[in-house]
Write a protein that holds these residues in place. Structure first.
Motif, PDB file in Angstrom:
ATOM      1  N   LEU A  52       0.680  -1.383   0.114  1.00 55.18           N
ATOM      2  CA  LEU A  52       0.077   0.072   0.119  1.00 55.18           C
ATOM      3  C   LEU A  52       0.971   1.219  -0.024  1.00 55.18           C
ATOM      4  N   HIS A  53       0.581   2.200  -0.745  1.00 51.80           N
ATOM      5  CA  HIS A  53       1.366   3.548  -1.081  1.00 51.80           C
ATOM      6  C   HIS A  53       0.185   4.573  -0.709  1.00 51.80           C
ATOM      7  N   ASP A  54       0.863   5.526  -0.246  1.00 51.40           N
ATOM      8  CA  ASP A  54      -0.149   6.770   0.136  1.00 51.40           C
ATOM      9  C   ASP A  54      -0.249   7.459  -1.403  1.00 51.40           C
ATOM     10  N   GLY A  55      -1.370   8.043  -1.326  1.00 52.53           N
ATOM     11  CA  GLY A  55      -1.702   8.901  -2.746  1.00 52.53           C
ATOM     12  C   GLY A  55      -2.225  10.522  -2.293  1.00 52.53           C
ATOM     13  N   PRO A  56      -2.692  10.933  -3.194  1.00 52.82           N
ATOM     14  CA  PRO A  56      -3.228  12.257  -2.884  1.00 52.82           C
ATOM     15  C   PRO A  56      -4.551  12.398  -2.202  1.00 52.82           C
ATOM     16  N   GLY A  57      -4.695  11.995  -0.897  1.00 53.72           N
ATOM     17  CA  GLY A  57      -5.860  11.706  -0.389  1.00 53.72           C
ATOM     18  C   GLY A  57      -6.407  10.594  -0.264  1.00 53.72           C
ATOM     19  N   TYR A  58      -5.618   9.498  -0.829  1.00 53.63           N
ATOM     20  CA  TYR A  58      -6.259   8.317  -1.040  1.00 53.63           C
ATOM     21  C   TYR A  58      -4.940   7.336  -1.274  1.00 53.63           C
ATOM     22  N   PRO A  59      -5.033   5.970  -0.780  1.00 51.73           N
ATOM     23  CA  PRO A  59      -3.990   5.023  -1.034  1.00 51.73           C
ATOM     24  C   PRO A  59      -4.249   4.420  -2.398  1.00 51.73           C
ATOM     25  N   TYR A  60      -2.833   3.888  -2.664  1.00 49.77           N
ATOM     26  CA  TYR A  60      -2.780   3.002  -3.945  1.00 49.77           C
ATOM     27  C   TYR A  60      -2.347   1.476  -3.357  1.00 49.77           C
ATOM     28  N   ALA A  61      -3.089   0.346  -3.756  1.00 55.94           N
ATOM     29  CA  ALA A  61      -2.384  -0.979  -3.708  1.00 55.94           C
ATOM     30  C   ALA A  61      -1.795  -1.359  -5.072  1.00 55.94           C
ATOM     31  N   VAL A  62      -0.665  -1.940  -5.011  1.00 57.33           N
ATOM     32  CA  VAL A  62       0.278  -2.551  -5.911  1.00 57.33           C
ATOM     33  C   VAL A  62       0.498  -3.975  -5.575  1.00 57.33           C
ATOM     34  N   PRO A  63       0.927  -4.804  -6.458  1.00 54.55           N
ATOM     35  CA  PRO A  63       1.283  -6.087  -6.260  1.00 54.55           C
ATOM     36  C   PRO A  63       2.638  -6.070  -5.621  1.00 54.55           C
ATOM     37  N   GLY A  64       2.927  -6.772  -4.529  1.00 54.70           N
ATOM     38  CA  GLY A  64       4.191  -6.862  -3.767  1.00 54.70           C
ATOM     39  C   GLY A  64       4.154  -7.892  -2.385  1.00 54.70           C
ATOM     40  N   GLU A  65       5.303  -7.778  -1.968  1.00 54.02           N
ATOM     41  CA  GLU A  65       5.498  -8.643  -0.677  1.00 54.02           C
ATOM     42  C   GLU A  65       4.971  -7.919   0.612  1.00 54.02           C
ATOM     43  N   GLY A  66       3.453  -8.175   0.617  1.00 51.12           N
ATOM     44  CA  GLY A  66       3.100  -7.641   1.986  1.00 51.12           C
ATOM     45  C   GLY A  66       1.503  -7.736   2.019  1.00 51.12           C
ATOM     46  N   THR A  67       0.823  -6.974   2.861  1.00 53.43           N
ATOM     47  CA  THR A  67      -0.617  -7.598   3.041  1.00 53.43           C
ATOM     48  C   THR A  67      -1.149  -6.127   3.305  1.00 53.43           C
ATOM     49  N   VAL A  68      -2.254  -5.977   2.732  1.00 56.55           N
ATOM     50  CA  VAL A  68      -3.034  -4.615   2.719  1.00 56.55           C
ATOM     51  C   VAL A  68      -4.368  -4.898   3.538  1.00 56.55           C
TER      52      VAL A  68
ATOM     53  N   ALA B 263     -12.447 -11.722  -5.170  1.00 56.95           N
ATOM     54  CA  ALA B 263     -12.995 -10.330  -5.125  1.00 56.95           C
ATOM     55  C   ALA B 263     -12.450  -9.443  -6.169  1.00 56.95           C
ATOM     56  N   TRP B 264     -13.179  -8.473  -6.432  1.00 60.40           N
ATOM     57  CA  TRP B 264     -12.720  -7.330  -7.288  1.00 60.40           C
ATOM     58  C   TRP B 264     -11.995  -6.304  -6.447  1.00 60.40           C
ATOM     59  N   THR B 265     -10.807  -5.616  -6.717  1.00 63.49           N
ATOM     60  CA  THR B 265     -10.512  -4.628  -6.218  1.00 63.49           C
ATOM     61  C   THR B 265      -9.834  -3.689  -7.037  1.00 63.49           C
ATOM     62  N   TYR B 266      -9.270  -2.533  -6.770  1.00 66.53           N
ATOM     63  CA  TYR B 266      -8.958  -1.475  -7.589  1.00 66.53           C
ATOM     64  C   TYR B 266      -7.389  -1.316  -7.084  1.00 66.53           C
ATOM     65  N   VAL B 267      -6.353  -1.373  -8.117  1.00 69.78           N
ATOM     66  CA  VAL B 267      -4.991  -1.210  -7.904  1.00 69.78           C
ATOM     67  C   VAL B 267      -4.456  -0.124  -8.854  1.00 69.78           C
ATOM     68  N   ALA B 268      -3.293   0.310  -8.254  1.00 64.61           N
ATOM     69  CA  ALA B 268      -3.003   1.500  -9.243  1.00 64.61           C
ATOM     70  C   ALA B 268      -2.544   1.328 -10.660  1.00 64.61           C
ATOM     71  N   SER B 269      -2.823   1.946 -11.366  1.00 66.90           N
ATOM     72  CA  SER B 269      -2.530   1.827 -13.065  1.00 66.90           C
ATOM     73  C   SER B 269      -1.179   1.958 -13.038  1.00 66.90           C
ATOM     74  N   PRO B 270      -0.576   1.336 -14.214  1.00 68.65           N
ATOM     75  CA  PRO B 270       1.210   1.206 -14.281  1.00 68.65           C
ATOM     76  C   PRO B 270       1.580   2.835 -14.356  1.00 68.65           C
ATOM     77  N   GLU B 271       0.665   3.572 -14.886  1.00 63.31           N
ATOM     78  CA  GLU B 271       1.341   5.191 -15.318  1.00 63.31           C
ATOM     79  C   GLU B 271       1.121   5.957 -13.847  1.00 63.31           C
ATOM     80  N   THR B 272       0.465   5.563 -12.643  1.00 61.18           N
ATOM     81  CA  THR B 272       0.219   6.325 -11.384  1.00 61.18           C
ATOM     82  C   THR B 272       1.385   6.563 -10.880  1.00 61.18           C
ATOM     83  N   GLU B 273       1.544   7.843 -10.166  1.00 62.89           N
ATOM     84  CA  GLU B 273       2.634   8.093  -9.548  1.00 62.89           C
ATOM     85  C   GLU B 273       2.289   7.729  -8.001  1.00 62.89           C
ATOM     86  N   LEU B 274       3.037   6.719  -7.568  1.00 68.91           N
ATOM     87  CA  LEU B 274       2.937   6.339  -6.202  1.00 68.91           C
ATOM     88  C   LEU B 274       3.463   7.482  -5.043  1.00 68.91           C
ATOM     89  N   GLY B 275       2.909   7.460  -3.964  1.00 69.44           N
ATOM     90  CA  GLY B 275       3.312   8.096  -2.719  1.00 69.44           C
ATOM     91  C   GLY B 275       4.258   7.316  -2.119  1.00 69.44           C
TER      92      GLY B 275
END
Length: 137
Positions: A43-59, A105-117
């Motif tokens: 999970l990465h911070d964003g501009p007032g909301y977070p972004y999930a991306v695949p990786g070695e962690g748990t959201v 389930a469905w979830t929403y992940v950051a698109s590849p061009e999204t700048e992550l915080g």
């Protein structure tokens, strides 16, 4: 197996109960909301909301089951809102409920061009470190 169009949603930011988009978009349109976790994601911070991306962690988040009569309208509303914010809807196989059950389930992940915080090391947007003092979802 559940048809893809009828999957529940794993939400982890402003759509979680207590956050500002929950009541606006989900209130009255769901039949169940359960605490859940998504392994294999960061999970990465964003501009007032977070972004999930695949990786070695748990959201940490909530599994939301839409009311059948509201499903199509809700799916469209979420796709529009999340798409405008730089997310892509994807099906995930491993949402874990408190009792250990695994759900697709469905979830929403950051698109590849999204700048992550910055990375949120806790994996929980509600329990993220905040350098400038407390803030609420």
């Amino acid at each position: 197996m559940t048809a893809p169009s009828a999957l529940p949603f794993f939400v982890y930011g402003t759509l979680r109960p207590g956050a500002y988009n929950h009541d606006r978009l989900l209130l009255g349109r769901t039949i169940a909301e359960e605490e859940a976790r998504l392994p294999g994601a960061l999970l990465h911070d964003g501009p007032g909301y977070p972004y999930a991306v695949p990786g070695e962690g748990t959201v940490t988040g909530t599994l939301v089951t839409a009311a059948p009569e509201a499903y199509g309208e809700l799916l469209g509303a979420l796709d529009r809102m999340e798409g405008d914010a730089g997310y892509e809807r994807t099906a995930v196989e491993t949402v874990r409920l408190r009792d250990g059950e695994t759900v697709r389930a469905w979830t929403y992940v950051a698109s590849p061009e999204t700048e992550l915080g910055p990375l949120i090391p806790t994996g929980d947007w509600f329990r993220r470190p905040v350098p400038d003092g407390p803030r609420t979802p």
